[in-house]
Scaffold this motif. Structure first.
Motif, short mmCIF file in Angstrom:
data_model
loop_
_atom_site.label_atom_id
_atom_site.label_comp_id
_atom_site.label_asym_id
_atom_site.label_seq_id
_atom_site.Cartn_x
_atom_site.Cartn_y
_atom_site.Cartn_z
N ALA A 190 0.83 -1.21 0.00
CA ALA A 190 0.00 0.00 0.00
C ALA A 190 0.86 1.26 0.00
N LEU A 191 1.96 1.25 0.76
CA LEU A 191 2.86 2.40 0.78
C LEU A 191 3.51 2.61 -0.59
N ILE A 192 3.92 1.52 -1.21
CA ILE A 192 4.50 1.62 -2.56
C ILE A 192 3.47 2.17 -3.54
N ALA A 193 2.25 1.65 -3.47
CA ALA A 193 1.19 2.12 -4.35
C ALA A 193 0.90 3.60 -4.12
N LEU A 223 12.15 7.93 -7.08
CA LEU A 223 11.03 7.06 -6.74
C LEU A 223 11.41 5.58 -6.81
N LEU A 224 11.99 5.17 -7.94
CA LEU A 224 12.28 3.75 -8.15
C LEU A 224 13.32 3.23 -7.16
N PHE A 257 14.05 -0.39 -2.38
CA PHE A 257 14.50 -0.66 -1.01
C PHE A 257 13.32 -0.94 -0.08
N LEU A 258 12.22 -0.23 -0.27
CA LEU A 258 11.03 -0.47 0.56
C LEU A 258 10.49 -1.87 0.32
N TYR A 259 10.46 -2.30 -0.93
CA TYR A 259 9.96 -3.63 -1.25
C TYR A 259 10.86 -4.72 -0.68
N VAL A 260 12.17 -4.55 -0.83
CA VAL A 260 13.12 -5.58 -0.39
C VAL A 260 13.13 -5.72 1.13
#
Length: 244
Positions: free
Chosen positions: A24-27, A93-94, A99-102
């Protein structure tokens, strides 16, 4: 027996849904960027000088401006939260979302969804506020989720000290190499620490926010989970090849 079956069923459902807060944070960050002037995808913002002026006003409205944050007005006090969802470029952004995803997904699963959300927002707020306090006279705008993501890195280091991370290092010809997370993250933290001491006030990367966020995340995880069993098996994390 019935209670055990219910608990097990709930655990299976939670695992199937995955790290919902991280996704949700990534989205949210992606949606905010795609609708912002920085993405260049919305023609209503214009082009050339008009786009530049619109982008500057957009960042000043949603980002942290140090000399306004401590002015006593109420609205600027919300900007350390809104700034966590604003990014200045596609690369910005990317890199942050990678890093947030990993590191965010596994940290969320360890902490739990509500706790991770509160942890992310609070550490991100404090990291940006500390940076602003250290540059209180600056009128440069600060945006990005780097402080909160750095906190997730710090917590990950404490919670998963033996995880292995695939990383790409420019000075090693970008060869994908696997290292223990504590080596990668301590190396990254050392770079941020050195850069924070050399950085001058003004536009650029907010290295101090990275250092503060990482320290907050590690200290919180240590204080909260030091009496519980940390994950010591060689957990496999995903790939990370750019810094937040």
């Amino acid at each position: 027996m019935l209670c055990r079956m219910i608990v097990k069923w709930r655990a299976v459902r939670a695992a199937a849904r995955g790290p919902v807060v991280t996704y949700a944070l990534i989205a949210g960050c992606c949606a905010a960027f795609l609708t912002s002037p920085a993405s260049g995808l919305n023609p209503s913002y214009g082009t050339g000088e008009r786009l530049l002026a619109t982008g500057t006003a957009y960042f000043r409205h949603w980002g942290v401006v140090p000399d306004e944050l401590f002015s006593g007005a109420a609205r600027p006090l919300l900007t350390p939260l809104t700034a966590l969802f604003v990014h200045g470029s596609w690369l910005h952004l990317l890199g942050n979302m990678l890093f947030l995803y990993v590191f965010g997904a596994m940290t969320e699963e360890r902490m739990g969804r509500p706790a991770f959300l509160v942890f992310y927002l609070c550490t991100g707020y404090v990291a940006l506020a500390v940076y602003a306090a250290a540059h209180a006279s600056s009128d440069q705008t600060l945006v990005g989720a780097s402080g909160a993501i750095s906190a997730a890195l710090g917590a990950f280091l404490c919670l998963f000290p033996r995880a292995r991370v695939t990383s790409l290092f420019p000075f090693l010809l970008f060869l994908p190499l696997r290292f223990p997370a504590w080596i990668v993250l301590m190396f990254w933290f050392g770079l941020q620490w050195l850069a924070a001491h050399r950085a001058a006030s003004g536009p650029g990367v907010a290295y101090l926010a990275h250092v503060v966020g990482f320290s907050l995340g590690f200290c919180y995880a240590w204080a909260r989970y030091r009496r519980t069993t940390r994950v010591r098996r060689p957990v496999t994390a995903g790939e990370g090849d750019s810094q937040p």
